[in-house]
Design a protein around this motif. Structure first.
Motif, PDB file in Angstrom:
ATOM      1  N   GLY A  72      14.723  12.299 -50.270  1.00 49.83           N
ATOM      2  CA  GLY A  72      15.924  12.862 -51.127  1.00 49.83           C
ATOM      3  C   GLY A  72      16.971  13.095 -50.526  1.00 49.83           C
ATOM      4  O   GLY A  72      17.302  12.985 -49.261  1.00 49.83           O
ATOM      5  N   LYS A  73      17.986  13.725 -51.174  1.00 44.88           N
ATOM      6  CA  LYS A  73      19.350  14.179 -50.549  1.00 44.88           C
ATOM      7  C   LYS A  73      19.503  15.362 -50.568  1.00 44.88           C
ATOM      8  O   LYS A  73      19.519  16.352 -51.638  1.00 44.88           O
ATOM      9  CB  LYS A  73      20.316  13.540 -51.433  1.00 44.88           C
ATOM     10  CG  LYS A  73      21.816  13.722 -50.812  1.00 44.88           C
ATOM     11  CD  LYS A  73      22.870  12.719 -51.665  1.00 44.88           C
ATOM     12  CE  LYS A  73      23.448  13.421 -52.787  1.00 44.88           C
ATOM     13  NZ  LYS A  73      24.309  12.634 -53.524  1.00 44.88           N
ATOM     14  N   GLU A 106      17.551  18.553 -37.085  1.00 45.40           N
ATOM     15  CA  GLU A 106      18.224  19.303 -38.238  1.00 45.40           C
ATOM     16  C   GLU A 106      19.040  18.231 -38.975  1.00 45.40           C
ATOM     17  O   GLU A 106      19.572  17.289 -38.446  1.00 45.40           O
ATOM     18  CB  GLU A 106      19.133  20.461 -37.717  1.00 45.40           C
ATOM     19  CG  GLU A 106      19.734  21.364 -38.842  1.00 45.40           C
ATOM     20  CD  GLU A 106      20.546  22.248 -38.013  1.00 45.40           C
ATOM     21  OE1 GLU A 106      20.766  22.653 -36.652  1.00 45.40           O
ATOM     22  OE2 GLU A 106      21.520  23.084 -38.703  1.00 45.40           O
ATOM     23  N   ALA A 107      19.128  18.526 -40.497  1.00 48.80           N
ATOM     24  CA  ALA A 107      20.003  17.427 -41.112  1.00 48.80           C
ATOM     25  C   ALA A 107      21.042  18.563 -41.773  1.00 48.80           C
ATOM     26  O   ALA A 107      20.585  19.632 -42.369  1.00 48.80           O
ATOM     27  CB  ALA A 107      19.034  16.774 -42.254  1.00 48.80           C
ATOM     28  N   SER A 108      22.134  17.740 -41.887  1.00 47.97           N
ATOM     29  CA  SER A 108      23.032  18.694 -42.900  1.00 47.97           C
ATOM     30  C   SER A 108      23.325  18.367 -43.935  1.00 47.97           C
ATOM     31  O   SER A 108      22.738  17.221 -44.693  1.00 47.97           O
ATOM     32  CB  SER A 108      24.649  18.317 -42.140  1.00 47.97           C
ATOM     33  OG  SER A 108      24.961  17.009 -42.160  1.00 47.97           O
ATOM     34  N   GLY A 150      24.208  17.062 -47.658  1.00 50.51           N
ATOM     35  CA  GLY A 150      24.581  15.722 -48.383  1.00 50.51           C
ATOM     36  C   GLY A 150      23.942  14.694 -47.765  1.00 50.51           C
ATOM     37  O   GLY A 150      24.233  13.418 -47.997  1.00 50.51           O
ATOM     38  N   SER A 151      23.089  14.842 -46.740  1.00 48.40           N
ATOM     39  CA  SER A 151      22.214  13.596 -46.003  1.00 48.40           C
ATOM     40  C   SER A 151      21.161  13.195 -46.921  1.00 48.40           C
ATOM     41  O   SER A 151      20.557  14.190 -47.316  1.00 48.40           O
ATOM     42  CB  SER A 151      21.821  14.120 -44.678  1.00 48.40           C
ATOM     43  OG  SER A 151      22.689  14.531 -43.897  1.00 48.40           O
ATOM     44  N   SER A 152      21.176  11.853 -46.969  1.00 48.69           N
ATOM     45  CA  SER A 152      19.780  11.260 -47.652  1.00 48.69           C
ATOM     46  C   SER A 152      18.700  11.157 -46.370  1.00 48.69           C
ATOM     47  O   SER A 152      18.696  10.121 -45.711  1.00 48.69           O
ATOM     48  CB  SER A 152      20.145   9.911 -48.121  1.00 48.69           C
ATOM     49  OG  SER A 152      20.851   9.984 -49.544  1.00 48.69           O
ATOM     50  N   ILE A 153      17.640  12.023 -46.581  1.00 45.43           N
ATOM     51  CA  ILE A 153      16.840  12.156 -45.591  1.00 45.43           C
ATOM     52  C   ILE A 153      15.284  11.697 -46.080  1.00 45.43           C
ATOM     53  O   ILE A 153      15.284  11.866 -47.239  1.00 45.43           O
ATOM     54  CB  ILE A 153      16.676  13.384 -44.865  1.00 45.43           C
ATOM     55  CG1 ILE A 153      16.691  14.573 -45.646  1.00 45.43           C
ATOM     56  CG2 ILE A 153      17.982  13.239 -43.912  1.00 45.43           C
ATOM     57  CD1 ILE A 153      16.733  15.610 -45.233  1.00 45.43           C
TER      58      ILE A 153
END
Lengths: 416, 299
Positions: free
Chosen positions: A244-245, A280-282, A284-287
């Protein structure tokens, strides 16, 4: 490179496309083949100047009628920034496109014809900016060459505009007024020599100095699940991850999360982007993430931090902009698409209509194309959402007509 | 482990779109031309579903007049990545009378691809066709949605498009309709090149400077080939050229270039005074050449 998204709004013939064409020309973004095409078309139309609107009006019908029908996206860049302009039509029939264009933008340029001043449509454009909570607005007072570059005319327009701003419900935005002549390229990229009384920025200088990151509102993190990744290959037999984003804020490995609407809890085990793992992801990221526990999660579910659970409800009060020629009727059913989730919804009643229909000025009991109103609605299932004000990405939705499948409206949640 | 992921917004958007496609549609396909944009799409799709395989096939509409380098590249990519490739040939439709070959100096199979593409969509019942078109390429493409609905004749109704607000995509369609999906709508030519550079993506050799037999017509550099009509007065010479956009031999003009690396290509593009599609013979037919083709169902 920094990307800045800009929406433009103006009435027919206010010179919006000309202004954009000018920006392209003055930043040397028009290549010689495109310029040749403009020269050729300008001559064909019998003009003795270059008609830069021809750079943006892409459809045959637009060039024939000299108006912009549909949102066009225009790209140019300077040494400092990449720009995406959504050129949105000013014609009353096409207000839905204006909402569309503004919805992906961070800055808005509203054009006013110096000869006409602030008109009803200016109010409508400003209203839509405010509905979308755009924080930076440029009011470009165009065609200054046709009012003898008069400072008085400019000042009068500024004071008229400030009156609407004062009356507006949302007035946190920063408004900058710039007198220009798009046709002659005055105060677009180059300072005008005819308006010595104006000491402010040109349009381009103003845009160059804005910082795009200032627009990202830090709110609570939301992770709407788009799809479940299960490779079922030799190497990844038991791999099960959620794609997801991420929106609103960051997400870290080890954080406790709650799955909505099931309210089951777990912890973030791994965060992947492609073949790399991150701590960690910020926003707006598609992860792709995995969880510590094996729980049932499908598309439409949202993962949130366990101490940041949004409100839930089976009723909503929302401001809706209607985009379909078939009017919204009380008691009609629609599919409400909120992030990756779709819920059946029934319109309970229309509380008020903020912007009446332009053509007739009439206000009806239903919501018609290009009208914006506050609507109370019932949902078939619980929705976990935020208000648009608090968390824009989790506080908006579209309404899909289940019979025609078209996107009939866009909604901004006021309360739940 | 890497610390904080801060993603390129264009990449993030494209991956988000790919994931919406596979969940909102039953039978998607990626339209693959062998050009840099569709190669970039393959990389983005790989990232969107990793470690699972790309969950849809590639479809190539082969005019039979391709650059051999493109076809060799296509076959290598498909093999290495274990992708499913479907090829449909314009030649077959000419042979069975469904398409008629153009004649004359400017004859090309470019527009015949539409027919073959629409036949393939019907044959496989594809409901979403993912393409590499970008809004910065051409003025009719600037009006495109990300999810762009086509009726069951494949037609684009450009004046009556579904509104697309924020990043919310509505893929609901009636039976018979299909959607064209453009994940890199908001990328510019330079964005694509920078991405290819950063990701070290392999591309066909014709994008780099090479010696080629060419002739000049209407200020454009045409490839001398058995598939391209040439006057006796048009003289063939050998020059160092490269291609900026890759269609087939009959519709793609070359540019003079000595760029051997992506870095040099990027430098050339920044300093070029000609747009990318300025070298597309198919766009030069008329001012509305692209709009007209798109209405009929072109890529």
């Amino acid at each position: 490179m920094e990307v800045l998204k800009i929406a433009t709004a103006g009435s027919v013939d206010d010179g919006k496309s000309t202004l954009i064409g000018r920006l392209l020309y003055d930043t040397k973004s028009l290549t010689s083949d495109k310029l040749e095409a403009i020269e050729k078309s300008s001559r064909k139309k019998g003009l003795d100047y270059l008609d830069f609107s021809l750079a943006t009006d892409g459809l045959v019908a637009e060039r024939e009628q000299g108006i912009t029908i549909d949102v066009a996206h225009i790209y140019f860049s300077t040494q400092r920034k990449s720009y995406i302009i959504a050129d949105t039509p000013g014609h009353v029939e096409y207000t839905r496109n204006m909402v569309t264009g503004a919805s992906t933008s961070q800055v808005s340029i509203i054009l006013i014809d110096a000869r006409k001043g602030v008109i009803e449509q200016t109010q409508r454009h400003f209203f839509i900016n405010n509905l979308l909570r755009l924080k930076e607005v440029v009011v470009a007072v165009n065609k200054m060459d046709l009012v003898n570059y008069s400072e008085d005319v400019f000042n009068e327009i500024v004071s008229d505009f400030k009156k609407i701003q004062k009356e507006s419900e949302y007035n946190d935005q920063k408004v900058t007024f710039i007198p220009v002549s798009a046709l002659w390229g005055e105060n677009i990229a180059d300072v005008s020599s005819n308006m010595g009384w104006y000491q402010g920025n040109t349009i381009l200088d103003y845009l160059e100095n804005i910082k795009a990151e200032d627009f990202q509102k830090k709110t609570q993190s939301r992770f709407p699940v788009q799809t479940v990744i299960r490779p079922k290959t030799e190497d990844h037999r038991d791999f099960r991850a959620y794609a997801g984003k991420l929106s609103g804020g960051n997400l870290k490995v080890g954080e406790s999360i709650t799955v909505l609407p099931s309210l089951t809890s777990s912890k973030v085990k791994e965060i992947y982007f492609f073949d790399k793992e991150y701590a960690e992801a910020s926003s707006g990221s598609s992860i792709t993430i995995t969880l510590e526990d094996d729980i049932n999660i499908t598309r439409g579910d949202t993962l949130v931090k366990s101490d940041e659970i949004p409100k839930c409800s089976k009723t909503l009060i929302s401001t809706i902009c209607w985009m379909d020629s078939k009017s919204m009727l009380p008691s009609a059913k629609y599919l409400l698409q909120h992030n990756t989730n779709r819920i059946l919804t029934k319109i309970d009643h229309i509380e008020s209509i903020s912007l009446g229909n332009y053509d007739t000025g009439e206000i009806n009991s239903n919501l018609q194309l290009n009208q914006i109103g506050q609507v109370s609605m019932k949902l078939s299932k619980l929705i976990y959402a935020d208000t648009y004000e608090n968390n824009p990405e989790n506080g908006r939705f579209i309404l899909i007509d289940p019979i025609t499948n078209t996107t009939a409206g866009v909604g901004f949640i006021d309360s739940l | 482990m890497n610390s904080i992921l801060k993603q390129n917004p264009l990449e993030s958007e494209a991956i988000y779109i790919f994931r919406e496609v596979v969940t909102q549609f039953e039978n998607p396909v990626l339209l693959f031309s062998g050009g840099k944009d569709s190669i970039t799409l393959v990389r983005l799709a790989e990232k969107a579903f990793y470690p699972a395989k790309i969950p849809f096939p590639l479809l190539h509409i082969d005019t039979g007049h391709n650059f051999p380098e493109t076809i060799a590249f296509r076959d290598k990519l498909v093999k290495e990545m274990g992708l499913d490739l479907i090829v449909r040939n314009v030649q077959d439709d000419i042979d069975n009378g469904k398409s008629v070959e153009e004649t004359g100096k400017y004859s090309s199979r470019n527009s015949l691809q539409t027919n073959t593409l629409l036949e393939a969509i019907e044959e496989f019942k594809f409901d979403a066709c993912i393409g590499g078109a970008r809004r910065d390429e051409e003025k009719a493409r600037a009006k495109e949605r990300i999810f762009s609905v086509r009726n069951d004749f494949g037609e684009w109704d450009e004046k009556n498009q579904r509104p697309e607000v924020f990043d919310m995509l509505n893929g609901r369609i009636e039976i018979g309709q299909n959607v064209r999906v453009f994940p890199i709508s908001n990328w510019t030519e330079l964005d694509v090149w920078n991405y290819i550079d950063r990701e070290k993506i392999e591309i066909p050799s014709i994008y780099f400077s090479h010696e080629r037999e060419i002739f000049e017509r209407d200020g454009l550099i045409w490839t001398a080939s058995e598939h391209v009509f040439k006057d006796e007065s048009e003289e063939v010479e050998t020059k160092n050229v490269r291609f900026r956009t890759v269609g087939d031999v009959t519709c793609t003009a070359a540019v003079e270039s000595h760029a051997k690396t992506i870095e040099e290509i990027v430098y050339e593009i920044i300093h070029s005074t000609i747009s990318e599609r300025g070298a597309r013979i198919d766009d030069k037919r008329s001012e509305a050449a692209m709009e007209t083709r798109k209405q009929q169902g072109y890529f």
